[in-house]
Design an enzyme around this catalytic site. Sequence first.
Site, PDB file in Angstrom:
ATOM      1  N   LYS A 242      -7.068  -4.798  -3.213  1.00  0.00           N
ATOM      2  CA  LYS A 242      -7.947  -5.389  -1.872  1.00  0.00           C
ATOM      3  C   LYS A 242      -8.807  -4.452  -1.723  1.00  0.00           C
ATOM      4  CE  LYS A 242      -4.095  -4.134   1.234  1.00  0.00           C
ATOM      5  NZ  LYS A 242      -4.807  -3.045   2.050  1.00  0.00           N
TER       6      LYS A 242
ATOM      7  N   ASP B  68      -4.956  -0.711  -1.774  1.00  0.00           N
ATOM      8  CA  ASP B  68      -6.373  -0.616  -1.394  1.00  0.00           C
ATOM      9  C   ASP B  68      -7.043   0.141  -2.680  1.00  0.00           C
ATOM     10  OD1 ASP B  68      -6.155  -1.372   1.116  1.00  0.00           O
ATOM     11  OD2 ASP B  68      -6.718   0.561   2.059  1.00  0.00           O
TER      12      ASP B  68
ATOM     13  N   CYS C 153      -1.838  -2.185   7.664  1.00  0.00           N
ATOM     14  CA  CYS C 153      -1.927  -3.251   6.636  1.00  0.00           C
ATOM     15  C   CYS C 153      -0.617  -4.212   6.719  1.00  0.00           C
ATOM     16  CB  CYS C 153      -2.090  -2.637   5.219  1.00  0.00           C
ATOM     17  SG  CYS C 153      -3.800  -1.790   5.234  1.00  0.00           S
TER      18      CYS C 153
ATOM     19  N   HIS D 100     -16.339  -0.226   5.925  1.00  0.00           N
ATOM     20  CA  HIS D 100     -14.885   0.383   6.002  1.00  0.00           C
ATOM     21  C   HIS D 100     -14.928   1.781   5.952  1.00  0.00           C
ATOM     22  CE1 HIS D 100     -10.666  -0.466   5.963  1.00  0.00           C
ATOM     23  NE2 HIS D 100     -10.710   0.414   4.864  1.00  0.00           N
TER      24      HIS D 100
ATOM     25  N   ASP E 194       0.846  -1.217   0.005  1.00  0.00           N
ATOM     26  CA  ASP E 194       0.004  -0.138   0.060  1.00  0.00           C
ATOM     27  C   ASP E 194       0.745   1.541  -0.125  1.00  0.00           C
ATOM     28  OD1 ASP E 194      -1.991  -2.152   0.227  1.00  0.00           O
ATOM     29  OD2 ASP E 194      -2.874  -1.210   2.215  1.00  0.00           O
TER      30      ASP E 194
END
Length: 207
Positions: free
Chosen positions: A103, A51, A145, A62, A9
Amino acid sequence: MSRALFIVDVQNDFTEGGALGVDGGIQVAGAITEYLADHADDYALIVASRDWHDADNDNGGHFAVDTDPNFVDTWPEHCVAGTPGADYHPAFVTDEVDVHVHKGQGEPAYSAYEGVAENGSAVPALVEERGITDIDVVGIATDHCVRATVLDALAHGRRVRVFEDLVAGVAPESTVAALEEMKAAGAEIMGRPTIDLVEASLTTEPR
């Protein structure tokens, strides 16, 4: 032994100036690029995750919509698919990346192990197919993450190293706690290998 590098990420929204910018994120992005320039050939597989959230829904809760985010399991809108915030930070040069995974597509997701490659392959299947036994993990954020990726890799039976000078965390306290948790779970926490160290290990006579 077959080793992979997971780069987690390194995105605009997670670096300084982004929706969830982390102090030191830009520095980490550049340092990862420098590391790849010297060490890409050390890896049988290099995976970069992002992400990649939906724009038209709360991604399974989320995104905080009707209330303020708690910054634990609800967050401000970030890394929406196709927006500049979801792009890799420009200091992270991706030329050496073998597989890009997305993801959090419509659901909460933290670990790169939850990602899906552009060809539809799931990360655990990629790791198995390549015979990966060891995984090095770098990226953002140490206490979210990166932590989730490391714990998942360990749960899948891999040996894991975290290069603490190639990660950046949200807050000092939670970063220290995450590093301790990862170490207790079996990960090795260390500085990135250097060329000098690698060369020394290859040329040093056994005692």
